[in-house]
Design a protein around this motif. Structure first.
Motif, PDB file in Angstrom:
ATOM      1  N   ALA A  57       0.829  -1.208   0.000  1.00  8.81           N
ATOM      2  CA  ALA A  57       0.000   0.000   0.000  1.00  8.81           C
ATOM      3  C   ALA A  57       0.862   1.257   0.000  1.00  8.81           C
ATOM      4  O   ALA A  57       0.526   2.251  -0.661  1.00  8.81           O
ATOM      5  N   LEU A  58       1.973   1.229   0.717  1.00 12.97           N
ATOM      6  CA  LEU A  58       2.854   2.394   0.767  1.00 12.97           C
ATOM      7  C   LEU A  58       3.431   2.709  -0.608  1.00 12.97           C
ATOM      8  O   LEU A  58       3.456   3.875  -1.027  1.00 12.97           O
ATOM      9  N   VAL A  59       3.887   1.685  -1.299  1.00 12.18           N
ATOM     10  CA  VAL A  59       4.468   1.904  -2.628  1.00 12.18           C
ATOM     11  C   VAL A  59       3.433   2.510  -3.578  1.00 12.18           C
ATOM     12  O   VAL A  59       3.744   3.417  -4.354  1.00 12.18           O
ATOM     13  N   GLU A  60       2.211   2.028  -3.514  1.00 10.71           N
ATOM     14  CA  GLU A  60       1.160   2.592  -4.360  1.00 10.71           C
ATOM     15  C   GLU A  60       0.860   4.032  -3.973  1.00 10.71           C
ATOM     16  O   GLU A  60       0.649   4.895  -4.829  1.00 10.71           O
ATOM     17  N   TYR A  61       0.857   4.301  -2.677  1.00  9.93           N
ATOM     18  CA  TYR A  61       0.585   5.660  -2.208  1.00  9.93           C
ATOM     19  C   TYR A  61       1.673   6.629  -2.657  1.00  9.93           C
ATOM     20  O   TYR A  61       1.391   7.782  -3.001  1.00  9.93           O
ATOM     21  N   LEU A  62       2.921   6.175  -2.666  1.00 12.21           N
ATOM     22  CA  LEU A  62       4.033   7.025  -3.088  1.00 12.21           C
ATOM     23  C   LEU A  62       3.922   7.447  -4.550  1.00 12.21           C
ATOM     24  O   LEU A  62       4.520   8.437  -4.969  1.00 12.21           O
ATOM     25  N   LYS A  63       3.162   6.704  -5.322  1.00 17.00           N
ATOM     26  CA  LYS A  63       2.985   7.024  -6.744  1.00 17.00           C
ATOM     27  C   LYS A  63       1.816   7.983  -6.985  1.00 17.00           C
ATOM     28  O   LYS A  63       1.559   8.377  -8.123  1.00 17.00           O
ATOM     29  N   SER A  64       1.127   8.367  -5.922  1.00 14.49           N
ATOM     30  CA  SER A  64      -0.079   9.182  -6.063  1.00 14.49           C
ATOM     31  C   SER A  64       0.227  10.645  -6.343  1.00 14.49           C
ATOM     32  O   SER A  64       1.325  11.137  -6.080  1.00 14.49           O
ATOM     33  N   GLU A  65      -0.767  11.338  -6.851  1.00 12.43           N
ATOM     34  CA  GLU A  65      -0.634  12.767  -7.132  1.00 12.43           C
ATOM     35  C   GLU A  65      -0.486  13.571  -5.845  1.00 12.43           C
ATOM     36  O   GLU A  65       0.172  14.609  -5.822  1.00 12.43           O
ATOM     37  N   LYS A  66      -1.088  13.087  -4.777  1.00 13.47           N
ATOM     38  CA  LYS A  66      -0.972  13.787  -3.490  1.00 13.47           C
ATOM     39  C   LYS A  66       0.480  13.819  -3.025  1.00 13.47           C
ATOM     40  O   LYS A  66       0.979  14.854  -2.584  1.00 13.47           O
ATOM     41  N   VAL A  67       1.168  12.696  -3.160  1.00 11.19           N
ATOM     42  CA  VAL A  67       2.578  12.647  -2.778  1.00 11.19           C
ATOM     43  C   VAL A  67       3.416  13.482  -3.739  1.00 11.19           C
ATOM     44  O   VAL A  67       4.359  14.165  -3.322  1.00 11.19           O
ATOM     45  N   ALA A  68       3.079  13.454  -5.012  1.00 12.54           N
ATOM     46  CA  ALA A  68       3.811  14.259  -6.000  1.00 12.54           C
ATOM     47  C   ALA A  68       3.765  15.734  -5.625  1.00 12.54           C
ATOM     48  O   ALA A  68       4.776  16.452  -5.728  1.00 12.54           O
ATOM     49  N   ALA A  69       2.619  16.204  -5.162  1.00 12.29           N
ATOM     50  CA  ALA A  69       2.488  17.612  -4.763  1.00 12.29           C
ATOM     51  C   ALA A  69       3.353  17.924  -3.544  1.00 12.29           C
ATOM     52  O   ALA A  69       3.970  18.990  -3.461  1.00 12.29           O
ATOM     53  N   ILE A  70       3.431  16.987  -2.614  1.00  7.66           N
ATOM     54  CA  ILE A  70       4.240  17.199  -1.410  1.00  7.66           C
ATOM     55  C   ILE A  70       5.714  17.299  -1.765  1.00  7.66           C
ATOM     56  O   ILE A  70       6.416  18.235  -1.358  1.00  7.66           O
ATOM     57  N   ILE A  71       6.205  16.345  -2.549  1.00  9.92           N
ATOM     58  CA  ILE A  71       7.640  16.331  -2.820  1.00  9.92           C
ATOM     59  C   ILE A  71       8.048  17.482  -3.740  1.00  9.92           C
ATOM     60  O   ILE A  71       9.154  18.017  -3.614  1.00  9.92           O
ATOM     61  N   THR A  72       7.142  17.906  -4.616  1.00 11.18           N
ATOM     62  CA  THR A  72       7.441  19.054  -5.475  1.00 11.18           C
ATOM     63  C   THR A  72       7.606  20.317  -4.645  1.00 11.18           C
ATOM     64  O   THR A  72       8.426  21.181  -4.953  1.00 11.18           O
ATOM     65  N   SER A  73       6.846  20.410  -3.567  1.00 16.72           N
ATOM     66  CA  SER A  73       6.932  21.603  -2.713  1.00 16.72           C
ATOM     67  C   SER A  73       8.300  21.719  -2.041  1.00 16.72           C
ATOM     68  O   SER A  73       8.680  22.799  -1.587  1.00 16.72           O
ATOM     69  N   TYR A  74       9.058  20.629  -1.989  1.00 16.57           N
ATOM     70  CA  TYR A  74      10.394  20.640  -1.406  1.00 16.57           C
ATOM     71  C   TYR A  74      11.500  20.718  -2.456  1.00 16.57           C
ATOM     72  O   TYR A  74      12.673  20.531  -2.124  1.00 16.57           O
ATOM     73  N   GLY A  75      11.125  20.979  -3.692  1.00 15.66           N
ATOM     74  CA  GLY A  75      12.133  21.190  -4.724  1.00 15.66           C
ATOM     75  C   GLY A  75      12.504  19.968  -5.540  1.00 15.66           C
ATOM     76  O   GLY A  75      13.363  20.051  -6.424  1.00 15.66           O
ATOM     77  N   TYR A  76      11.865  18.838  -5.267  1.00 19.54           N
ATOM     78  CA  TYR A  76      12.104  17.658  -6.089  1.00 19.54           C
ATOM     79  C   TYR A  76      11.263  17.731  -7.361  1.00 19.54           C
ATOM     80  O   TYR A  76      10.303  18.489  -7.446  1.00 19.54           O
ATOM     81  N   THR A  77      11.602  16.920  -8.335  1.00 22.70           N
ATOM     82  CA  THR A  77      10.761  16.706  -9.506  1.00 22.70           C
ATOM     83  C   THR A  77      10.471  15.215  -9.600  1.00 22.70           C
ATOM     84  O   THR A  77      11.064  14.404  -8.893  1.00 22.70           O
ATOM     85  N   ARG A  78       9.567  14.855 -10.506  1.00 17.83           N
ATOM     86  CA  ARG A  78       9.205  13.452 -10.656  1.00 17.83           C
ATOM     87  C   ARG A  78       9.556  12.990 -12.063  1.00 17.83           C
ATOM     88  O   ARG A  78       9.580  13.781 -12.979  1.00 17.83           O
TER      89      ARG A  78
END
Length: 252
Positions: free
Chosen positions: A231-252
């Motif tokens: 479940a964690l791996v699937e959650y990490l692929k979500s748009e919600k997580v993408a928004a969080i990590i982008t806010s810290y300067g990462y890209t996907r």
């Protein structure tokens, strides 16, 4: 009859509660130190969405790799590079096909002092500082990227006597934050949030000065039969997580 019905409903509620408890579980997560800032928000969202709980350990990617090889109970690994997860996969330490890139990192030259580092990084070439902190290039991918930047700029030999090595990128940040080093190469995510520098001064290092910092994740063998790990791996692929990590300067 009313009493029997109430008892039946009570028994059903207890049974459903037991099912909910057994479905929720813990997942042992090993995380590269550069990614420590986004994890609390990711953990909250994951726990709210699934009921599962993260049990997290941080460290340099090389150190975490050694712990995994020595039998650490980690079930999911978020590395700071792509080579280490690929190696674990080839060594049979991970679930085949579970590896994916969860983030692409950025490097920053940072000082806790406001105005010390200019936006072009000229302070590095001026070489008037006493100490420059980097993470250990042998165990920390961000340290390797920093070494590549110094080589690309022709500064490796000039600054070698001034280098202060942290065992992880987290320790490198501590060296700079404490003033033991005037500046250092850190993960952008450690000093950046929502488009703004959180403290001090920094130069965002151009990506062309080092190899891409592709950060891969995968499910380790110990997590193969844990639904929470899946479940964690699937959650990490979500748009919600993408928004969080982008806010810290990462890209996907």
């Amino acid at each position: 009859m009313h009493r029997r019905l109430s008892q039946a409903l009570f028994t059903l509620c207890i049974s459903l509660s037991c099912i909910a408890v057994t479905q929720a579980g813990d997942v042992q997560l090993a995380v590269a130190a550069n990614f420590s800032a986004p994890i609390p928000a990711i953990a909250r969202g994951f726990e709210e969405a699934t009921g599962h709980r993260l049990v997290t350990a941080y460290g340099a990617t090389g150190q975490l790799y050694a712990q995994i090889k020595n039998g650490a109970p980690f079930e999911v690994f978020l590395a700071a590079d792509e080579l280490t997860p690929a190696k674990l996969e080839s060594e049979g330490e991970a679930v085949a096909g579970s590896r994916f890139t969860y983030a692409i990192g950025a490097l920053a030259l940072w000082s806790a002092q406001v105005g010390y580092v200019d936006e072009r990084g000229a302070v590095l070439k001026a070489n008037k500082f006493q100490h420059l902190a980097i993470a250990n290039p042998k165990t920390a991918p961000y340290g390797l990227a920093a070494a590549q930047v110094l080589a690309k700029l022709g500064l490796s030999q000039a600054v070698a006597p001034k280098l202060v090595e942290g065992q992880s990128i987290a320790q490198t940040v501590q060296f700079v934050a404490s003033g033991n080093a005037e500046l250092g190469f850190v993960a952008l995510s450690q000093v950046y949030k929502d488009g703004l520098l959180t403290s001090g001064s920094a130069w965002k290092v151009p990506a062309e000065l080092h190899t891409p910092i592709r950060q891969d994740a995968l499910i380790l063998k110990k997590g193969e039969h844990n639904p929470a790990a899946m479940a964690l791996v699937e959650y990490l692929k979500s748009e919600k997580v993408a928004a969080i990590i982008t806010s810290y300067g990462y890209t996907r």
